[in-house]
Design a protein around this motif. Sequence first.
Motif, PDB file in Angstrom:
ATOM      1  N   LEU A 135       0.830  -1.208   0.000  1.00 22.04           N
ATOM      2  CA  LEU A 135       0.000   0.000   0.000  1.00 22.04           C
ATOM      3  C   LEU A 135       0.860   1.251   0.000  1.00 22.04           C
ATOM      4  O   LEU A 135       0.577   2.216  -0.732  1.00 22.04           O
ATOM      5  CB  LEU A 135      -0.913  -0.016   1.231  1.00 22.04           C
ATOM      6  N   ASN A 136       1.902   1.251   0.804  1.00 22.09           N
ATOM      7  CA  ASN A 136       2.794   2.409   0.869  1.00 22.09           C
ATOM      8  C   ASN A 136       3.433   2.687  -0.490  1.00 22.09           C
ATOM      9  O   ASN A 136       3.518   3.844  -0.924  1.00 22.09           O
ATOM     10  CB  ASN A 136       3.876   2.173   1.920  1.00 22.09           C
ATOM     11  N   ALA A 137       3.851   1.634  -1.173  1.00 21.76           N
ATOM     12  CA  ALA A 137       4.466   1.804  -2.494  1.00 21.76           C
ATOM     13  C   ALA A 137       3.462   2.391  -3.480  1.00 21.76           C
ATOM     14  O   ALA A 137       3.801   3.274  -4.286  1.00 21.76           O
ATOM     15  CB  ALA A 137       4.997   0.472  -3.004  1.00 21.76           C
ATOM     16  N   HIS A 138       2.216   1.914  -3.408  1.00 19.63           N
ATOM     17  CA  HIS A 138       1.203   2.423  -4.329  1.00 19.63           C
ATOM     18  C   HIS A 138       0.904   3.894  -4.069  1.00 19.63           C
ATOM     19  O   HIS A 138       0.694   4.671  -5.014  1.00 19.63           O
ATOM     20  CB  HIS A 138      -0.086   1.610  -4.200  1.00 19.63           C
ATOM     21  N   LEU A 139       0.875   4.289  -2.805  1.00 19.68           N
ATOM     22  CA  LEU A 139       0.520   5.663  -2.456  1.00 19.68           C
ATOM     23  C   LEU A 139       1.668   6.646  -2.631  1.00 19.68           C
ATOM     24  O   LEU A 139       1.446   7.860  -2.606  1.00 19.68           O
ATOM     25  CB  LEU A 139       0.017   5.721  -1.009  1.00 19.68           C
ATOM     26  N   THR A 140       2.862   6.154  -2.807  1.00 16.60           N
ATOM     27  CA  THR A 140       4.005   7.044  -2.973  1.00 16.60           C
ATOM     28  C   THR A 140       3.849   7.855  -4.260  1.00 16.60           C
ATOM     29  O   THR A 140       3.689   7.302  -5.342  1.00 16.60           O
ATOM     30  CB  THR A 140       5.311   6.239  -3.005  1.00 16.60           C
ATOM     31  N   GLY A 141       3.827   9.155  -4.116  1.00 20.89           N
ATOM     32  CA  GLY A 141       3.720  10.034  -5.274  1.00 20.89           C
ATOM     33  C   GLY A 141       2.304  10.258  -5.772  1.00 20.89           C
ATOM     34  O   GLY A 141       2.119  10.833  -6.849  1.00 20.89           O
ATOM     35  N   ARG A 142       1.313   9.814  -5.005  1.00 18.41           N
ATOM     36  CA  ARG A 142      -0.059  10.044  -5.435  1.00 18.41           C
ATOM     37  C   ARG A 142      -0.909  10.407  -4.221  1.00 18.41           C
ATOM     38  O   ARG A 142      -0.561  10.071  -3.084  1.00 18.41           O
ATOM     39  CB  ARG A 142      -0.638   8.820  -6.145  1.00 18.41           C
ATOM     40  N   ASP A 143      -2.031  11.083  -4.454  1.00 19.68           N
ATOM     41  CA  ASP A 143      -2.875  11.532  -3.348  1.00 19.68           C
ATOM     42  C   ASP A 143      -3.845  10.466  -2.876  1.00 19.68           C
ATOM     43  O   ASP A 143      -4.104  10.340  -1.675  1.00 19.68           O
ATOM     44  CB  ASP A 143      -3.671  12.777  -3.761  1.00 19.68           C
TER      45      ASP A 143
END
Length: 203
Positions: A135-143
């Motif tokens: 989840l952290n990787a997916h949210l990196t750089g996105r809101d």
Amino acid sequence: MDVYFSPLACSLASRITLYESGQEAQFQRVDTKAGKTASGEDYRKINPKGLVPALRTDDGAVLTENAAILQYLADQRPESKLAPTGFARYQLQQWLSFIGSELHKTVFTPLLSPTWPAEGKAKAKEQAAERLAYLNAHLTGRDWLLDDFSVADAYLAAVLNWNQAVKLDFSIYPAIQAYQARLMTRPAVQKAAAEEFALFQPA
């Protein structure tokens, strides 16, 4: 319509969605242990599974399961853009499934349970690491989980809120921490959370 909820349960996502989309509903509080609503109604006659949320439409139809209810609510106000169309709709369902099965049931249900065995809780913490890293990787750089705020974010807001009780170390997941802070800047999330915190009574 009636929305059946318990304070700070995953049904919080329905309240957030209603406020985000500007809809009104009657909130019916449920004591899931007793199987009764606050008005004394037998809740299992509404939802035989005894779980929240449930939704009863104005014509009496009943819908259960968080993912289904959230999409139904979003579709009542398509202009709110809380549930996208096209391929993005399947991505929405992907995230609703991930939150429900990989975070809600696999991680937080064991950790929140007062009766879950210690070895089960230890296993849940092990499983949390891989899922939170994803989840952290997916949210990196996105809101948000998708391009815009959606009902999946409403569900994730409710689930991540439970970390106040189980206290997993989120400091190693900076994108998740930033995401949680961003969620709390949304008036609908603030309002829904404040209302349910005021109603919550720890077991």
